[in-house]
Write a protein that holds these residues in place. Structure first.
Motif, short mmCIF file in Angstrom:
data_model
loop_
_atom_site.label_atom_id
_atom_site.label_comp_id
_atom_site.label_asym_id
_atom_site.label_seq_id
_atom_site.Cartn_x
_atom_site.Cartn_y
_atom_site.Cartn_z
N LEU A 47 23.71 10.03 14.00
CA LEU A 47 24.51 11.26 13.95
C LEU A 47 25.16 11.42 12.57
CD1 LEU A 47 26.23 11.24 17.48
CD2 LEU A 47 24.28 12.60 16.71
N PHE A 48 25.67 10.32 12.00
CA PHE A 48 26.29 10.42 10.67
C PHE A 48 25.25 10.80 9.62
CE2 PHE A 48 29.65 7.81 12.64
CZ PHE A 48 30.77 8.50 12.18
N VAL A 49 24.07 10.21 9.70
CA VAL A 49 23.00 10.55 8.75
C VAL A 49 22.59 12.02 8.95
CG1 VAL A 49 20.60 10.10 8.11
CG2 VAL A 49 22.17 8.19 8.52
N SER A 50 22.54 12.45 10.20
CA SER A 50 22.17 13.84 10.49
C SER A 50 23.17 14.82 9.89
CB SER A 50 22.07 14.06 12.00
OG SER A 50 21.06 13.25 12.57
N VAL A 51 24.45 14.47 9.92
CA VAL A 51 25.48 15.33 9.30
C VAL A 51 25.16 15.56 7.82
CG1 VAL A 51 27.89 15.40 8.55
CG2 VAL A 51 27.34 14.81 10.91
N VAL A 52 24.85 14.46 7.12
CA VAL A 52 24.55 14.57 5.68
C VAL A 52 23.29 15.39 5.45
CG1 VAL A 52 24.03 13.26 3.59
CG2 VAL A 52 25.70 12.37 5.23
N LEU A 53 22.25 15.14 6.25
CA LEU A 53 20.98 15.86 6.06
C LEU A 53 21.12 17.34 6.40
CD1 LEU A 53 18.47 13.23 7.55
CD2 LEU A 53 18.90 13.76 5.13
N ILE A 54 21.88 17.65 7.46
CA ILE A 54 22.07 19.06 7.83
C ILE A 54 22.85 19.79 6.73
CG2 ILE A 54 23.25 20.61 9.44
CD1 ILE A 54 22.58 18.54 11.64
N TYR A 55 23.90 19.14 6.21
CA TYR A 55 24.66 19.77 5.13
C TYR A 55 23.77 19.98 3.90
CZ TYR A 55 27.89 20.52 1.31
OH TYR A 55 28.51 21.04 0.20
N PHE A 70 32.44 17.17 5.86
CA PHE A 70 31.60 16.78 4.72
C PHE A 70 31.53 17.90 3.68
CE2 PHE A 70 27.53 15.57 2.65
CZ PHE A 70 27.90 14.28 2.27
N SER A 71 31.48 19.16 4.15
CA SER A 71 31.44 20.28 3.20
C SER A 71 32.75 20.37 2.40
CB SER A 71 31.18 21.60 3.94
OG SER A 71 32.29 21.98 4.72
N LEU A 72 33.87 20.08 3.06
CA LEU A 72 35.15 20.08 2.35
C LEU A 72 35.21 18.95 1.32
CD1 LEU A 72 37.58 20.78 5.33
CD2 LEU A 72 37.05 22.35 3.48
N LEU A 73 34.75 17.76 1.71
CA LEU A 73 34.77 16.62 0.79
C LEU A 73 33.86 16.85 -0.41
CD1 LEU A 73 34.78 13.67 3.36
CD2 LEU A 73 36.63 14.31 1.81
N VAL A 74 32.65 17.35 -0.14
CA VAL A 74 31.72 17.63 -1.25
C VAL A 74 32.29 18.72 -2.15
CG1 VAL A 74 29.43 18.51 -1.82
CG2 VAL A 74 29.68 16.84 0.01
N GLY A 75 32.89 19.73 -1.54
CA GLY A 75 33.51 20.79 -2.35
C GLY A 75 34.60 20.27 -3.25
N VAL A 76 35.41 19.33 -2.73
CA VAL A 76 36.49 18.74 -3.53
C VAL A 76 35.93 18.00 -4.74
CG1 VAL A 76 38.26 16.94 -3.50
CG2 VAL A 76 38.10 18.56 -1.62
N ILE A 77 34.79 17.35 -4.56
CA ILE A 77 34.21 16.54 -5.65
C ILE A 77 33.38 17.40 -6.61
CG2 ILE A 77 32.62 14.65 -6.17
CD1 ILE A 77 33.42 13.49 -3.37
N VAL A 78 32.51 18.26 -6.05
CA VAL A 78 31.51 18.96 -6.86
C VAL A 78 32.07 20.19 -7.55
CG1 VAL A 78 29.30 20.18 -6.79
CG2 VAL A 78 29.61 18.09 -5.47
N LEU A 79 32.85 21.00 -6.83
CA LEU A 79 33.30 22.27 -7.41
C LEU A 79 34.16 22.10 -8.67
CD1 LEU A 79 33.99 24.40 -4.20
CD2 LEU A 79 32.27 24.81 -5.96
N PRO A 80 35.13 21.16 -8.69
CA PRO A 80 35.87 20.97 -9.95
C PRO A 80 34.98 20.59 -11.12
CG PRO A 80 37.05 19.94 -8.14
CD PRO A 80 35.72 20.36 -7.60
N VAL A 81 33.92 19.82 -10.84
CA VAL A 81 32.98 19.44 -11.92
C VAL A 81 32.24 20.68 -12.41
CG1 VAL A 81 30.93 18.09 -12.47
CG2 VAL A 81 32.72 17.10 -11.04
N LEU A 82 31.75 21.51 -11.48
CA LEU A 82 31.02 22.72 -11.88
C LEU A 82 31.92 23.73 -12.58
CD1 LEU A 82 28.84 23.27 -8.66
CD2 LEU A 82 28.03 22.53 -10.91
N LEU A 83 33.19 23.76 -12.19
CA LEU A 83 34.11 24.74 -12.78
C LEU A 83 34.74 24.26 -14.08
CD1 LEU A 83 35.91 25.82 -9.49
CD2 LEU A 83 34.40 27.24 -10.87
N ARG A 84 34.50 23.00 -14.45
CA ARG A 84 35.10 22.46 -15.66
C ARG A 84 34.59 23.22 -16.88
NH1 ARG A 84 34.00 16.46 -15.86
NH2 ARG A 84 35.38 16.54 -14.04
#
Length: 549
Positions: free
Chosen positions: A316-324, A407-421
């Protein structure tokens, strides 16, 4: 009594979450702080338990939040980006439901196809509120954010309507056909929009009548405004159309109809303050409730996995990552496809996507975080089918949806600041210049009206106003406005002069306020007089502080 204490605790936690987000040594977005606080409250140590009623959640939180978003969304910008918003809020939702639905069916054992479509439907809506909490206001370029906000307004309805279709077919209460589903969707969507517009129009007419009868009582009018999104949602749902779209349409109509513009001043001031407070509380409650559900969802999933030989928890945890990951690939692929279509087929009037860079496309993709509607939608899936059997794989659907939200919130926290830099932030200097230019134009118009008024009063023998006094007052008011007009040529100097004047005025106001308290302490004025003077001073200071911001 228990419900009352629970509401007080949740309200307190919402208030403290803003403080906690600021005192934490490292930066954590407010939604994640609120989810963590909710999960902490639900932990056995504290043992706060809130039964989640999806229907009550949808009625209580979603209409006012969507109404407020619709209120703040400029209708002209929304219409200008209509093709982009329809492409994301309608076409992308349908692609997601079908594509991700088949992926879930193939990926996770034990989930039937219709249940997989239901999960894909609740995963399709994005959450602009959670996005703003992650990156902050004004961080994402306006050309992207305007489309994302419009998409979030509209895809809630398309996602939930798709969910209703999937659940109805699974329950056996509906036979799915493409033509039937299309007609039903158009009926629900168009009907919801028309219902919201009609209810807002009726509200405007009622407000004018009440203004005549109640003598512009701001309390009554503000309460009626608070009831408007709930009335729009409930009436639309009763008519069998989309209540969510009705709330959105009511919010967007209220700005275009002139209801607020023509409302009494006291009502406008009170309504803005009340809505700002409600937005903060309701947004916080949504994420607190998500956190409160986490321990129960995890416990239920672990229990069900133990008795289900076809599923392992790690799967189920792996499925969460793959679905996202699949959601992001589909979203990026559709944005890129729309860009190609715009560049090759819409050369005369291209869509906004045609000017997007690769980084813009990635920002728009990862900005599609999931939130409140996804949680409410998946928990609204019934426990049992019409024949009394348990709804197939419901615990897996709830676990996967919750996991994708987090997971979408966590990825957003990490990825979006990098993309917006390095991307340009909202240029406040340009905005201040624009404000100053607008004020100069407004002042010019005001001066013309004052000259006409002076001429009219001079010629009116019935007024019997002393000519010297009239000239003195007119010159004083026009002189203040003239400084704005003169400042149009040198905006930087004008901004500096306005800043200095504001600082002097704020200092004077605070001294006046201190003197009011002194007068009351020495019993030279009554309490009623003190309250009136303080109210006037607060209004003046709030105006000066708003200009400074």
């Amino acid at each position: 009594m228990e419900i009352f204490f629970t509401i007080l605790i949740l309200t307190l936690m919402v208030s403290l979450s803003g403080v906690a987000a600021r005192i934490i040594p490292f930066q954590i977005p407010l939604p994640l702080v609120q989810i963590a606080m909710g999960a902490l409250l639900a932990w056995p140590t504290f043992g706060l338990h809130v039964d989640f009623d999806p229907e009550l959640f949808l009625v209580l939180f979603i209409p006012p939040l969507l109404f407020a978003d619709g209120w703040k969304t400029p209708t002209s910008e929304f219409l200008n980006h209509g093709r982009e918003i329809i492409g994301l809020a309608l076409v992308l939702v349908l692609i997601t439901v079908v594509g991700i639905g088949y992926l879930i069916y193939w990926l996770v054992p034990g989930i039937p196809l219709l249940a997989a479509f239901a999960l894909a439907a609740v995963l399709s809506p994005t959450d602009a509120v959670a996005l703003s909490g992650i990156v902050g206001e004004g961080r994402i370029p306006k050309k992207i954010m305007a489309i994302l906000q419009g998409e979030a307004l509209m895809n809630d309805a398309s996602g939930l309507v798709s969910l209703k279709f999937a659940v109805a077919v699974a329950m056996g209460t509906m036979v799915f056909t493409v033509s039937g589903a299309t007609i039903e969707f158009l009926k629900v969507a168009i009907g919801g929009l028309l219902a919201g517009i009609a209810i807002c129009w009726i509200y405007g007419k009622s407000l004018r009548l009440l203004s005549r009868w109640s003598g512009d009582d701001p309390a009554t009018q503000t309460v009626l405004l608070l009831l408007l999104p709930f009335a729009s949602y409930l009436i639309a749902e009763h008519l069998g159309v989309s209540g969510i779209l009705a709330a959105v349409a009511a919010g967007m109509t209220i700005t275009r109809s002139g209801i607020i513009r023509q409302a009494p001043l006291a009502m406008r001031l009170r309504a803005n303050s009340v809505w700002q407070m409600l937005e903060f509380v309701f947004n916080g409650m949504v994420f607190l409730l998500l956190g409160l559900q986490l321990p129960a969802i995890l416990e239920t999933s672990v229990t069900q996995v133990e008795v289900d030989p076809n599923v392992d928890l790690w799967m189920l945890f792996v499925s969460v990552v793959l679905i996202y990951a699949a959601l992001m690939i589909v979203r990026f692929g559709w944005l890129w496809t729309m860009q190609l279509i715009s560049r090759r087929l819409l050369t005369k009037r291209p869509m906004e996507f045609s000017a997007y860079t690769l980084r813009d496309l990635l920002i728009a993709s990862f900005a599609g975080v999931r939130g409140a509607i996804t949680l409410a939608g998946v928990l609204s899936i019934p426990l049992y089918l019409t024949n009394g059997d348990a709804f197939p794989a419901r615990y897996e659907l709830v676990f996967l949806a919750t996991g994708v939200i987090l997971f979408s919130l966590l990825v957003g926290v990490i990825v979006l600041p990098v993309l917006l830099r390095g991307m340009p932030r909202m240029d406040k200097t340009a905005q201040r210049h624009e404000l100053q230019m607008a004020r100069a134009v407004m002042a010019g118009s005001a001066i013309e009206s004052l000259y006409k008024m002076e001429e009219r009063l001079t010629a009116d023998v019935e007024e019997n106003i002393d000519a010297d006094l009239l000239k003195e007052i007119s010159s004083r008011v026009i002189g203040n406005l003239r400084r704005r007009v003169d400042g149009k040529e040198d905006l930087d100097r004008s901004l500096l002069a306005e800043s200095l004047e504001r600082r002097f005025r704020v200092t004077a106001l605070r001294a006046e306020r201190a003197e009011v308290y002194h007068l009351r302490a020495t019993q030279k004025i009554s309490n009623e007089t003190m309250q009136k003077l303080l109210h006037d001073l607060d209004l003046l200071e709030s105006l000066l502080v708003e200009k400074e911001e």
